[in-house]
Write an enzyme that holds these catalytic residues in place. Sequence first.
Site, mmCIF file in Angstrom:
data_model
loop_
_atom_site.group_PDB
_atom_site.id
_atom_site.type_symbol
_atom_site.label_atom_id
_atom_site.label_comp_id
_atom_site.label_asym_id
_atom_site.label_seq_id
_atom_site.Cartn_x
_atom_site.Cartn_y
_atom_site.Cartn_z
ATOM 1 N N MET A 11 0.860 -1.246 -0.119
ATOM 2 C CA MET A 11 -0.080 -0.025 0.140
ATOM 3 C C MET A 11 0.764 1.385 0.048
ATOM 4 O O MET A 11 1.726 1.216 0.581
ATOM 5 C CB MET A 11 -0.979 -0.110 1.201
ATOM 6 C CG MET A 11 -2.142 0.632 1.060
ATOM 7 S SD MET A 11 -3.417 -0.602 0.284
ATOM 8 C CE MET A 11 -4.664 0.460 0.188
ATOM 9 N N ASP A 85 -6.030 -1.369 -12.479
ATOM 10 C CA ASP A 85 -5.843 -0.835 -11.040
ATOM 11 C C ASP A 85 -6.436 -1.940 -10.144
ATOM 12 O O ASP A 85 -7.604 -2.381 -10.566
ATOM 13 C CB ASP A 85 -6.185 0.639 -10.982
ATOM 14 C CG ASP A 85 -5.587 1.245 -9.714
ATOM 15 O OD1 ASP A 85 -4.276 0.827 -9.460
ATOM 16 O OD2 ASP A 85 -5.994 1.930 -8.994
ATOM 17 N N GLU A 86 -5.876 -2.126 -8.672
ATOM 18 C CA GLU A 86 -6.585 -2.801 -7.929
ATOM 19 C C GLU A 86 -6.654 -4.286 -8.411
ATOM 20 O O GLU A 86 -7.653 -4.974 -7.935
ATOM 21 C CB GLU A 86 -7.828 -2.107 -7.456
ATOM 22 C CG GLU A 86 -7.891 -0.851 -6.921
ATOM 23 C CD GLU A 86 -7.225 -0.555 -5.541
ATOM 24 O OE1 GLU A 86 -6.880 -1.483 -5.042
ATOM 25 O OE2 GLU A 86 -7.196 0.585 -5.127
ATOM 26 N N CYS A 145 9.815 1.060 4.343
ATOM 27 C CA CYS A 145 9.035 1.182 5.924
ATOM 28 C C CYS A 145 9.553 2.354 6.601
ATOM 29 O O CYS A 145 10.493 2.794 6.468
ATOM 30 C CB CYS A 145 9.520 -0.077 6.716
ATOM 31 S SG CYS A 145 8.585 -0.290 8.136
#
Length: 195
Positions: A11, A85-86, A145
Amino acid sequence: MAQLYFRYGAMGCGKTMQLLQVAFNYEERGQKVCVIKPRTDTKNGSKLLTRIGPERETDFTFSRRDNIFNRIKKSYADVDCILVDEAQFLTATQADQLMQIVVELNIPVICYGLRLNFRQDDKGFEGSTRLLQIAHKIEEIKTICSCGRKATLNTRFLNNQLVTEGPDILIDDGKSKIEYRALCNNCYHKLKEES
Ligand SMILES: [Zn+2]
């Protein structure tokens, strides 16, 4: 020869932004693209939105029962590229239909999506699992991260708490804060032990 691509990332790694950039590059050369996404992504309706601003209307959205191959063959067989997308929300059958588009219509199809669900379990995302099995090219879109390591996991936070159970699609009820964060394995396991 056209190919089927699966570009995956956690994400917030800029998948939609990359998709929009590819669409722009095609159109800049006077070529046509068809931008589509599954209808399950309720929050943005039929639009693709990015966190940093640019957005675009899809050419169409589709339900789990729709045959994407038939739809493209009927109305978009003249495009130079199809951008999805997705893609994690595709069914396995729809992923196969994308391959059918590549093979029978000779149109490249580039899919962007998550590799794994936030539970990190092996029930995964059907669409991503199938794309990982069949795509000609599988490419990782990297992101970092908060600790600086490479983030590979897509995680869900509810009111700032890591959650590891629940449905794939959580509808925002307006009362709780739902967030997705890209984490490295180290931070994920640390937070999971604390939760
Ligand atoms: Zn980390």
